[in-house]
Design a protein around this motif. Structure first.
Motif, PDB file in Angstrom:
ATOM      1  N   GLU A  82       0.833  -1.212   0.000  1.00  0.00           N
ATOM      2  CA  GLU A  82       0.000   0.000   0.000  1.00  0.00           C
ATOM      3  C   GLU A  82       0.863   1.256   0.000  1.00  0.00           C
ATOM      4  OE1 GLU A  82      -2.708   0.117   3.296  1.00  0.00           O
ATOM      5  OE2 GLU A  82      -3.588  -1.813   2.780  1.00  0.00           O
ATOM      6  N   ILE A  83       1.965   1.196   0.720  1.00  0.00           N
ATOM      7  CA  ILE A  83       2.856   2.353   0.815  1.00  0.00           C
ATOM      8  C   ILE A  83       3.638   2.546  -0.477  1.00  0.00           C
ATOM      9  CG2 ILE A  83       4.934   3.255   1.959  1.00  0.00           C
ATOM     10  CD1 ILE A  83       3.943   1.767   4.528  1.00  0.00           C
ATOM     11  N   LEU A  84       4.240   1.464  -0.972  1.00  0.00           N
ATOM     12  CA  LEU A  84       5.218   1.600  -2.046  1.00  0.00           C
ATOM     13  C   LEU A  84       4.669   1.484  -3.464  1.00  0.00           C
ATOM     14  CD1 LEU A  84       8.328  -0.247  -0.596  1.00  0.00           C
ATOM     15  CD2 LEU A  84       7.787   2.198  -0.574  1.00  0.00           C
ATOM     16  N   LEU A  85       3.668   0.638  -3.690  1.00  0.00           N
ATOM     17  CA  LEU A  85       3.218   0.420  -5.063  1.00  0.00           C
ATOM     18  C   LEU A  85       2.784   1.696  -5.782  1.00  0.00           C
ATOM     19  CD1 LEU A  85       1.484  -3.092  -4.959  1.00  0.00           C
ATOM     20  CD2 LEU A  85       3.811  -2.485  -5.684  1.00  0.00           C
ATOM     21  N   PRO A  86       2.053   2.606  -5.131  1.00  0.00           N
ATOM     22  CA  PRO A  86       1.701   3.847  -5.845  1.00  0.00           C
ATOM     23  C   PRO A  86       2.939   4.680  -6.222  1.00  0.00           C
ATOM     24  CG  PRO A  86       0.283   3.549  -3.941  1.00  0.00           C
ATOM     25  CD  PRO A  86       1.369   2.521  -3.831  1.00  0.00           C
ATOM     26  N   LEU A  87       3.937   4.707  -5.340  1.00  0.00           N
ATOM     27  CA  LEU A  87       5.161   5.463  -5.644  1.00  0.00           C
ATOM     28  C   LEU A  87       5.933   4.829  -6.798  1.00  0.00           C
ATOM     29  CD1 LEU A  87       6.398   6.023  -1.970  1.00  0.00           C
ATOM     30  CD2 LEU A  87       5.244   7.696  -3.452  1.00  0.00           C
ATOM     31  N   ILE A  88       6.028   3.493  -6.771  1.00  0.00           N
ATOM     32  CA  ILE A  88       6.733   2.775  -7.827  1.00  0.00           C
ATOM     33  C   ILE A  88       6.007   2.950  -9.154  1.00  0.00           C
ATOM     34  CG2 ILE A  88       7.426   0.477  -8.636  1.00  0.00           C
ATOM     35  CD1 ILE A  88       7.624  -0.269  -5.573  1.00  0.00           C
ATOM     36  N   ALA A  89       4.698   2.775  -9.143  1.00  0.00           N
ATOM     37  CA  ALA A  89       3.916   2.886 -10.374  1.00  0.00           C
ATOM     38  C   ALA A  89       4.029   4.275 -10.994  1.00  0.00           C
ATOM     39  CB  ALA A  89       2.455   2.533 -10.111  1.00  0.00           C
ATOM     40  N   ALA A  90       3.925   5.303 -10.181  1.00  0.00           N
ATOM     41  CA  ALA A  90       3.987   6.673 -10.708  1.00  0.00           C
ATOM     42  C   ALA A  90       5.334   6.928 -11.387  1.00  0.00           C
ATOM     43  CB  ALA A  90       3.747   7.686  -9.590  1.00  0.00           C
ATOM     44  N   GLU A  91       6.416   6.525 -10.744  1.00  0.00           N
ATOM     45  CA  GLU A  91       7.748   6.752 -11.320  1.00  0.00           C
ATOM     46  C   GLU A  91       7.965   5.889 -12.557  1.00  0.00           C
ATOM     47  OE1 GLU A  91      11.425   8.212 -12.149  1.00  0.00           O
ATOM     48  OE2 GLU A  91       9.929   9.043 -10.774  1.00  0.00           O
ATOM     49  N   ALA A  92       7.554   4.635 -12.509  1.00  0.00           N
ATOM     50  CA  ALA A  92       7.740   3.741 -13.657  1.00  0.00           C
ATOM     51  C   ALA A  92       6.964   4.243 -14.871  1.00  0.00           C
ATOM     52  CB  ALA A  92       7.317   2.321 -13.297  1.00  0.00           C
TER      53      ALA A  92
END
Length: 194
Positions: A82-92
């Protein structure tokens, strides 16, 4: 193109072969490391949730310590996602959108199925390997068998991945066999026309 496969299946090796063909590869694992570098919002959120025991003395994330916490507890793993997937997805996605027209863009993402991302790609390629090969590869990386099995169990099954795949690459054989399979995939489904 979405490229996925279970831990130890060899999708990073497939991604390297695709890059040699001219594809632009964005690896979720690389982005995941970047979004938790010291001074980032991601690292601050992880420490707030899991405590300072997930930090090394230099202030960087101790991925092994965090892994021991989250892969042994499904709720903690879900919270980390929940914490990391949105950050990873946005950057990717920002990086993928920068790929010039006419080039093949590959998102190397282990949790493609778990994240229900299959509809975001023109082509989904799954890399598979038998359990023995996967465990050998993970042991060669220094991962203990129990930890490897916990990570494998936390991911989608081969059947779940196959259900969304446009192509499956078997990677239980030699590196030469794998290179031939990637060449064939490139020629048949990915090579830009012209």
């Amino acid at each position: 193109m979405g490229l996925t496969g279970g831990i130890g299946a060899g999708k990073s090796t497939v991604a390297e072969h695709l890059a040699r063909h001219g594809a632009v590869v964005v690896a979720a694992d690389d982005v995941a490391r970047e979004v938790v570098e010291p001074g980032t919002q991601g690292l601050d959120a992880v420490v707030a949730e899991f405590g300072p025991q997930v930090l090394r003395p230099d202030g960087s994330l101790d991925r092994s310590a965090l892994g021991r916490l989250v892969f042994a507890d499904e709720l903690r793993r879900a919270r980390l996602e929940e914490i990391l997937l949105p950050l990873i997805a946005a950057e990717a996605w920002a990086r993928l959108e920068e790929v010039e027209p006419g080039r093949v863009a590959v998102y190397d993402v282990p949790l493609l199925v778990e994240g229900q991302m299959e509809d975001m790609f023109d082509v989904v390629v799954v890399v598979e390997a038998d359990m023995e090969a996967r465990l050998e590869r993970l042991a060669a990386r220094g991962m203990e068998a129990e930890q490897a099995m916990a990570r494998i169990a936390s991911q989608a099954t081969d059947a779940e991945r196959r259900a969304v795949a446009d192509a499956v690459i078997a990677n239980s054989g030699s590196l030469e066999d794998l290179a031939l399979a990637v060449d064939h995939l490139w020629d048949q489904q990915l090579a830009p026309e012209g």
